[in-house]
Design a protein around this motif. Structure first.
Motif, PDB file in Angstrom:
ATOM      1  N   UNK A 151       0.841  -1.202   0.000  1.00 37.40           N
ATOM      2  CA  UNK A 151       0.000   0.000   0.000  1.00 37.40           C
ATOM      3  C   UNK A 151       0.875   1.251   0.000  1.00 37.40           C
ATOM      4  N   UNK A 152       0.566   2.182  -0.918  1.00 40.38           N
ATOM      5  CA  UNK A 152       1.302   3.449  -1.022  1.00 40.38           C
ATOM      6  C   UNK A 152       0.304   4.589  -0.909  1.00 40.38           C
ATOM      7  N   UNK A 153       0.530   5.467   0.069  1.00 40.36           N
ATOM      8  CA  UNK A 153      -0.325   6.653   0.235  1.00 40.36           C
ATOM      9  C   UNK A 153       0.586   7.857   0.430  1.00 40.36           C
ATOM     10  N   UNK A 154       0.338   8.898  -0.330  1.00 37.56           N
ATOM     11  CA  UNK A 154       1.138  10.127  -0.228  1.00 37.56           C
ATOM     12  C   UNK A 154       0.209  11.333  -0.289  1.00 37.56           C
ATOM     13  N   UNK A 155       0.766  12.494   0.098  1.00 36.76           N
ATOM     14  CA  UNK A 155      -0.027  13.727   0.099  1.00 36.76           C
ATOM     15  C   UNK A 155       0.846  14.885  -0.365  1.00 36.76           C
ATOM     16  N   UNK A 156       0.294  15.722  -1.245  1.00 31.91           N
ATOM     17  CA  UNK A 156       0.967  16.957  -1.649  1.00 31.91           C
ATOM     18  C   UNK A 156      -0.089  18.029  -1.881  1.00 31.91           C
ATOM     19  N   UNK A 157       0.247  19.080  -2.592  1.00 33.96           N
ATOM     20  CA  UNK A 157      -0.695  20.192  -2.809  1.00 33.96           C
ATOM     21  C   UNK A 157      -1.916  19.772  -3.626  1.00 33.96           C
ATOM     22  N   UNK A 158      -1.770  18.701  -4.373  1.00 33.78           N
ATOM     23  CA  UNK A 158      -2.888  18.212  -5.191  1.00 33.78           C
ATOM     24  C   UNK A 158      -3.809  17.271  -4.429  1.00 33.78           C
ATOM     25  N   UNK A 159      -3.467  16.982  -3.165  1.00 33.67           N
ATOM     26  CA  UNK A 159      -4.306  16.097  -2.360  1.00 33.67           C
ATOM     27  C   UNK A 159      -3.637  14.757  -2.090  1.00 33.67           C
ATOM     28  N   UNK A 160      -4.447  13.753  -1.861  1.00 29.14           N
ATOM     29  CA  UNK A 160      -3.940  12.417  -1.557  1.00 29.14           C
ATOM     30  C   UNK A 160      -3.719  11.612  -2.839  1.00 29.14           C
ATOM     31  N   UNK A 161      -2.709  10.727  -2.777  1.00 31.45           N
ATOM     32  CA  UNK A 161      -2.421   9.839  -3.900  1.00 31.45           C
ATOM     33  C   UNK A 161      -2.337   8.412  -3.367  1.00 31.45           C
TER      34      UNK A 161
END
Length: 358
Positions: A151-161
């Motif tokens: 499972x890969x979850x990331x967050x940046x200015x565009x939201x969650x990925x």
């Protein structure tokens, strides 16, 4: 009969208070040793793991000792609590600046998630019994661990990925952060766990399980353990009470997982952390401490966590002595002659105490 019940209640109350007192006294003594500089950094580093294992052992003892169902997948619930709690911390650390409040929120989230999975897994699993139940709970622990590893979850200015299996699919901006990075787990977790937090969680866990087992629901759970058919014949809802005990047991394991995760800078779903061996180790604490004996579970968890480190200087003989201690504890708790000897010893001690008081 009423007198017998009152005496039994008083005895249980004294026993519970003794357990709470034991935990508090040990906490005070340890704090005094730390303040005086009489405890090594190695031993101080073991304090939070000892609390973690004690909490999870209390939860498993509720399932094995009182419900009478063998679960060897509690490392899975511990894993759910650890990752959901750490995920919550990473997500909110820039919003909640108070560390105590941040840890409390992570603890609530981790405990709730573990309880949810306990309820979800318990619905089909608790229809099984004996070895079949043990195998399915073991499978659940392995499934949870393997899901987190892909499972890969990331967050940046565009939201969650989100991504499964291939983290390269996620393209982050310069300000983006990884929340869960596959087999690498969760990194840069704030160190929020402490011995004080661990002791408070032990006391809360004891309060929950003691209130449950001494309630009407607790008596129904023990009736199901002793004779399922007789319990069902008097109108006890078997599914309801089994699910209740299993869910609370999973929630306590999840709380232990949150404490465990916040004692590390990085938490990964490896076999060493949340695998089969972890589940068996917690089960060993429960069995050696005495099934249905929460105080015994704490003592066994503390002793068997400390022992390998205390014996580290003996090199090749360390694990031999550890094994001998395990056998001695098993015989002391379960051998009929040892039980009879303990009962005689306690009766003699009580008699001498009563004479002294008179």
């Amino acid at each position: 009969m009423a007198k017998i019940n009152i005496k039994s209640i008083k005895k249980q109350t004294r026993d519970h208070l003794l357990t709470f007192a034991m935990v508090i006294v040990v906490y005070v003594v340890v704090q005094l040793l730390i303040t005086a500089g009489q405890m090594s950094s190695l031993m101080q580093g073991l304090l939070v793991p000892m609390c973690t294992y004690s909490i999870v052992a209390i939860g498993l003892n509720l399932c094995v000792g009182y419900l009478g169902e063998l679960s060897i997948g509690h490392a899975g619930f511990m894993c759910v609590g650890a990752f959901s709690g750490a995920f919550c911390t990473k997500l909110l650390e820039s919003v909640i600046t108070n560390k105590i409040l941040l840890f409390a929120v992570a603890l609530l989230v981790g405990t709730a998630m573990a309880a949810f999975f306990g309820f979800l897994i318990g619905i089909p699993v608790l229809r099984l019994r004996g070895d079949y139940l043990a195998i399915v709970t073991l499978a659940f622990g392995e499934i949870i661990k393997n899901i987190i590893n892909v499972l890969y979850i990331a967050k940046d200015v565009d939201g969650f990925h989100f991504a499964i299996s291939n983290g390269n699919e996620i393209k982050l901006s310069d300000e983006g952060t990884w929340l869960i990075n596959g087999a690498k787990g969760i990194t840069k977790i704030p160190h929020l766990s402490s011995f004080t937090a661990g002791v408070i969680l032990i006391l809360i866990s004891l309060f929950v399980v003691y209130n449950l087992v001494n309630s009407r629901s607790g008596r129904a759970i023990m009736a199901i353990r002793d004779n399922r058919i007789a319990a069902e014949s008097v109108g006890i809802n078997i599914t309801k009470f089994k699910l209740m005990a299993f869910t609370i047991s999973a929630a306590i394991a999840g709380a232990g997982g949150v404490l465990y995760a916040h004692n590390l800078s990085t938490v990964t779903a490896t076999p060493a952390n949340f695998g089969y061996n972890m589940s068996i180790m917690i089960l060993v604490f429960v069995v050696l401490g005495g099934m249905g004996n929460f105080r015994g579970s704490i003592l066994a968890a503390v002793l068997l966590t400390l022992l390998p480190e205390v014996l580290r200087g003996l090199s090749d003989y360390r694990m031999l002595i550890y094994s001998i201690v395990l056998i001695a504890m098993m015989l002391f708790n379960w051998a009929p002659k040892c039980i009879e000897w303990r009962q005689k010893l306690m009766a003699g001690f009580k008699k001498n105490t009563e004479k002294g008081a008179a």
